[in-house]
Design an enzyme around this catalytic site. Structure first.
Site, PDB file in Angstrom:
ATOM      1  N   THR A 143      35.571  47.743  10.004  1.00 44.24           N
ATOM      2  CA  THR A 143      35.620  48.740   8.939  1.00 44.24           C
ATOM      3  C   THR A 143      35.408  50.156   9.478  1.00 44.24           C
ATOM      4  OG1 THR A 143      34.830  47.128   7.354  1.00 44.24           O
ATOM      5  CG2 THR A 143      34.534  49.429   6.748  1.00 44.24           C
ATOM      6  N   SER A 170      36.246  41.780  12.114  1.00 45.39           N
ATOM      7  CA  SER A 170      35.383  40.961  12.966  1.00 45.39           C
ATOM      8  C   SER A 170      35.518  39.467  12.702  1.00 45.39           C
ATOM      9  CB  SER A 170      33.926  41.411  12.877  1.00 45.39           C
ATOM     10  OG  SER A 170      33.360  41.095  11.636  1.00 45.39           O
ATOM     11  N   THR A 174      31.434  44.394  10.580  1.00 43.90           N
ATOM     12  CA  THR A 174      30.074  43.937  10.265  1.00 43.90           C
ATOM     13  C   THR A 174      29.986  42.428  10.005  1.00 43.90           C
ATOM     14  OG1 THR A 174      30.407  44.424   7.932  1.00 43.90           O
ATOM     15  CG2 THR A 174      29.365  46.140   9.265  1.00 43.90           C
TER      16      THR A 174
END
Ligand SMILES: *[C@@H]1O[C@H](CO)[C@@H](O)[C@H](O)[C@H]1NC(C)=O
Ligand SMILES: *[C@@H]1O[C@H](CO)[C@@H](O)[C@H](O)[C@H]1NC(C)=O
Ligand SMILES: *[C@@H]1O[C@H](CO)[C@@H](O)[C@H](O)[C@H]1NC(C)=O
Ligand SMILES: *[C@@H]1O[C@H](CO)[C@@H](O)[C@H](O)[C@H]1NC(C)=O
Ligand SMILES: *[C@@H]1O[C@H](CO)[C@@H](O)[C@H](O)[C@H]1NC(C)=O
Ligand SMILES: *[C@@H]1O[C@H](CO)[C@@H](O)[C@H](O)[C@H]1NC(C)=O
Ligand SMILES: *[C@@H]1O[C@H](CO)[C@@H](O)[C@H](O)[C@H]1NC(C)=O
Ligand SMILES: *[C@@H]1O[C@H](CO)[C@@H](O)[C@H](O)[C@H]1NC(C)=O
Ligand SMILES: *[C@@H]1O[C@H](CO)[C@@H](O)[C@H](O)[C@H]1NC(C)=O
Length: 371
Positions: free
Chosen positions: A56, A102, A135
């Site tokens: 992000t 991720s 994240t």
């Protein structure tokens, strides 16, 4: 490919799977030859290297109010360009390792990161490194680096919850704080750090708690290590490594063992254990109910697979926090305080380096030495 052939009974594999699914061929590991960015050198400043993987923090939405469904794509140069303040505190070199969310970070990327970070930190002029990361699985990469990087210098893993285009985007300040931390003498000898939203946590314990909220990284029981006040990192404790941390030398590893996580719940399908093994798992982590439990039917299926193959199984907890002990008589290995995704990383590393069942049991036990 199985990593510890000693405990594999090939006949059993034929039993459970008529036509075995081949593991993907491991890729040849290629070290970086190209540095993607290098800012002008001011010899009185520390040198920090940024390894960008995507996420992000490197994403753009179509409007300044969009906070889900945006696209990854900003490069490491654009991340640094957005925060010119960084260049007043550090000289920056940057590498683009990948540019993915991720959820798509995999062993190719984490191994590349570990190899390259070890090389970078071995250079005298480098004070520390920053890894920019999505994240969602940030804690997995951070914990992986905790175990695979052997240096007293800071490794800081950072991300953002809002894309770069959002009102009140958190990426730029998070990146400035991460670089500050990587360049800080006070951040040395604390293992790999996770830094977002003013908080500084240990990669050993910190986990993502909320799928959407800005303030999502916490280490509820073990606590945070520090906090940023006016962009200065303040620590609560003197430098210390987490108790029981083990360093693994993956210099020669080109791929990692396969470890699956099975999530326990009411009416858990007992066939999942054999299916996991048949699909090539070298180890299994159970996200157990309570302190590592599962139904008696599931437990019996797990035990019969263990009896037939010796495949190591680690019990963790699906609750956000807690401890799963190893029992003397049980066939599963207690995952201690590790959550399932961290227990998986530890088991994966041990299997990659050829640890057997007893050594793995000892490894997990050592993580939480009895007083
Ligand atoms: C280099 O960094 C030092 C320390 O922050 C600063 O005092 C000096 O002005 C910088 N030099 C240049 C040319 O920016
Ligand atoms: C940063 O790197 C430059 C160039 O290699 C070097 O002259 C300088 O001493 C380094 N800074 C520190 C604090 O080591
Ligand atoms: C960098 O430091 C100089 C000297 O203190 C200051 O004039 C400049 O505004 C700073 N740049 C940024 C982007 O903070
Ligand atoms: C991991 O992801 C990268 C980038 O998407 C890809 O090139 C690589 O083949 C993947 N590796 C594995 C083992 O799937
Ligand atoms: C791993 O071992 C090799 C020797 O085989 C050594 O050169 C290297 O520094 C070690 N790496 C780490 C991260 O400890
Ligand atoms: C880590 O580095 C230290 C020296 O800095 C060395 O003694 C130790 O063997 C290394 N650990 C591994 C796993 O390579
Ligand atoms: C890596 O492989 C080399 C060559 O076989 C060997 O000398 C070295 O000890 C290995 N290092 C580690 C850490 O396994
Ligand atoms: C798992 O496979 C073993 C060996 O073939 C078999 O004995 C056992 O019944 C299987 N368990 C389940 C739950 O299918
Ligand atoms: C697994 O083996 C142990 C020890 O031989 C035995 O007590 C147990 O009943 C076996 N469990 C299953 C499910 O076959």
């Amino acid at each position: 490919m199985r990593f510890s052939p000693a405990y594999v009974l090939p006949a059993f594999r034929a039993l459970v799977l008529a036509s075995p699914i081949a593991h993907p061929e491991s890729e040849t590991h290629t070290l970086f030859v190209r540095q993607d960015i290098q800012t002008p050198i001011n010899a009185s400043l520390p040198n920090v290297t940024i390894f960008a993987t995507g996420g992000t923090i490197a994403s753009q939405g179509t409007t300044n109010t969009q906070t889900i469904g945006y696209q990854v794509g900003l490069g490491v140069q654009q991340l640094v360009d957005a925060v010119p303040e960084i260049l007043n505190i550090s000289n920056i070199a940057g590498y683009q390792i990948s540019n993915v969310d991720s959820g798509s970070v995999n062993q190719t990327i984490s191994l590349k990161l570990a190899h390259q970070i070890n090389e970078e930190l071995a250079k005298d002029e480098i004070s520390g490194v920053v890894v920019t990361h999505g994240t969602d699985t940030l804690e997995e990469t951070a914990f992986f680096l905790e175990l695979a990087v052997n240096s007293s210098k800071p490794v800081v893993v950072v991300g953002a919850m809002r894309p770069a285009t959002a009102l009140s985007a958190d990426g730029p300040l998070n990146l400035l704080q991460a670089v500050t931390l990587a360049a800080s003498e006070n951040a040395k000898d604390r293992g790999t750090l996770i830094s977002l939203n003013d908080r500084i946590g240990s990669a050993f314990y910190t986990t993502k708690n909320n799928a959407n909220s800005l303030d999502t990284f916490f280490s509820t029981e073990a606590g945070q290590l520090g906090f940023f006040i006016n962009q200065v990192p303040y620590f609560y404790y003197a430098p210390a490594a987490p108790l029981g941390v083990t360093h693994f030398n993956l210099t020669n590893a080109t791929s990692l063992a396969q470890v699956d996580i099975l999530y326990a719940h009411q009416d858990m399908d007992p066939a999942l254990f054999n299916a996991s093994y048949a699909a090539g798992a070298d180890g299994i982590v159970v996200a157990g109910v309570g302190a590592g439990g599962m139904s008696s039917v599931a437990s019996e299926a797990a035990e019969s697979l263990f009896n037939a193959t010796g495949i190591p199984m680690v019990s963790s907890h699906r609750s956000a926090d807690g401890f799963v002990p190893s029992s003397e008589e049980g066939f599963t290995i207690g995952g201690g305080f590790y959550n399932p995704q961290k227990a998986r990383v530890l088991l994966q590393m041990a299997l990659t380096l050829g640890y057997d069942y007893d050594e793995i049991k000892e490894l997990f036990a050592q993580s939480y030495p009895m007083p």
